[in-house]
Enzyme design. Structure first.
Site, mmCIF file in Angstrom:
data_model
loop_
_atom_site.group_PDB
_atom_site.id
_atom_site.type_symbol
_atom_site.label_atom_id
_atom_site.label_comp_id
_atom_site.label_asym_id
_atom_site.label_seq_id
_atom_site.Cartn_x
_atom_site.Cartn_y
_atom_site.Cartn_z
ATOM 1 C CG ASP A 89 -1.998 -1.047 1.187
ATOM 2 O OD1 ASP A 89 -1.758 -2.100 0.569
ATOM 3 O OD2 ASP A 89 -3.073 -0.820 1.770
ATOM 4 C CE LYS B 4 -5.391 2.112 2.561
ATOM 5 N NZ LYS B 4 -4.247 1.402 3.187
ATOM 6 C CE LYS C 18 -7.068 -1.139 2.530
ATOM 7 N NZ LYS C 18 -5.705 -1.643 2.812
#
Length: 309
Positions: free
Chosen positions: A145, A208, A245
């Site tokens: 991430d 995300k 996400k």
């Protein structure tokens, strides 16, 4: 493709109006609610990102990742043999080895995700970001991430943003890359849309919303804009495997179901899998298990009855 970026316009009042409607959606009840909650569990990136993380609390997190819902509750729902686990365990790079070794010892194939690239502020030299990514992959992380440099968005340096994300993608190698946009710090919904597009063009497997450390994290207006960007990217390229996400501030079972319903409405049922949708959360699982407990028993659990939550 800067031509896409230059033409972006976001109708903010319409987005906000739609987001307000989402908040008033009626949630599902009974067995339907239990089914949606179990689906949510399989999409959770169970996360600990604290300065006081230790090998022992990472091990505890991994145990919870493998056994997210008490076995007797799953048996009551006839779901004990369906292999329900969370989507991934997410930790800092320094704790990746602890998580990988714990899950391997437990005979579990849950992927370990690691935040990297100067998380959470992104105010780190690019060379350092790339080194951190490579180290996390070397330690065994299967998902990375990354966090973008917000200054590149705020100053309109779209080619620079593309190049940064492209290099991060290359550093990830075989690992999946989720690109954190830190939407609460991008200034406008148009910037959120543009950053989403650039991230996908540069090879991101997921986009995300947030690090969870910003003042404003996952919100429905931002989610709508990012999902519309995913849809537009699919229409333009035919490339259908970019996931979404939302992360940060998602704490209740009701919120989790609402996000699932929104993904179903905006992107379709095929996105409701751990491969294309994740929920970034640390405390959400506790409330979901509490709601499952209530569904099965008719009462809410005492603190010691869900001790590992």
């Amino acid at each position: 493709e800067l031509g896409w970026i230059s033409k972006v316009y976001v109708n903010r009042p319409a987005v906000v109006r739609h987001a307000e409607q989402i908040k008033n959606w009626k949630t599902v009840k009974g067995n339907w609610q239990a089914a949606w909650l179990l689906k949510a569990v399989t999409c959770i990136d169970l996360t600990t990102l604290s300065g006081d993380d230790t090998p022992s609390n990472v091990q505890r997190l991994c145990f919870k990742a493998k056994h997210p819902i008490r076995e007797d509750l799953l048996k009551a729902l006839d779901m004990h043999d369906k292999g329900i686990t969370v989507g991934a365990v997410c930790v800092y790079p320094a704790r990746v080895s602890d998580a990988v070794n714990t899950l391997k010892a437990a005979g579990c194939n849950i992927p370990v995700a690691s935040v990297a690239a100067g998380f959470p502020a992104g105010q780190t030299p690019l060379e350092t970001k790339l080194t951190e990514i490579r180290l996390a992959v070397e330690y065994g992380a299967r998902e990375i991430d990354i966090v973008i440099s917000r200054s590149l968005v705020l100053t309109g340096q779209w080619e620079g943003l593309y190049e940064e994300i492209r290099l991060c993608r290359a550093a990830c190698g075989e690992a999946h890359m989720k690109t954190i946009l830190a939407t609460g710090e991008l200034g406008s919904l148009a910037n959120v849309y543009k950053a989403s597009m650039i991230a996908m063009m540069a090879g991101s497997d997921f986009i995300k919303t947030s690090t969870g450390k910003e003042v404003e994290n996952a919100t429905f207006p931002v989610g709508i804009v990012m999902m519309r960007a995913i849809k537009e990217y699919y229409w333009q390229t035919g490339y259908k495997v970019v996931g979404f996400k939302p992360a940060g501030g998602i704490r209740t079972a009701r919120e989790a179901i609402t996000w699932l319903m929104l993904v179903k409405e905006e992107l379709g049922v095929e996105w409701l899998t751990p491969e294309l949708f994740r929920l970034g959360a640390s405390s959400l699982l506790g409330d979901i298990e509490q709601q499952i407990f209530y569904h099965v028993t008719g009462t809410y659990a005492l603190q010691h009855e869900l001790a590992v939550a």
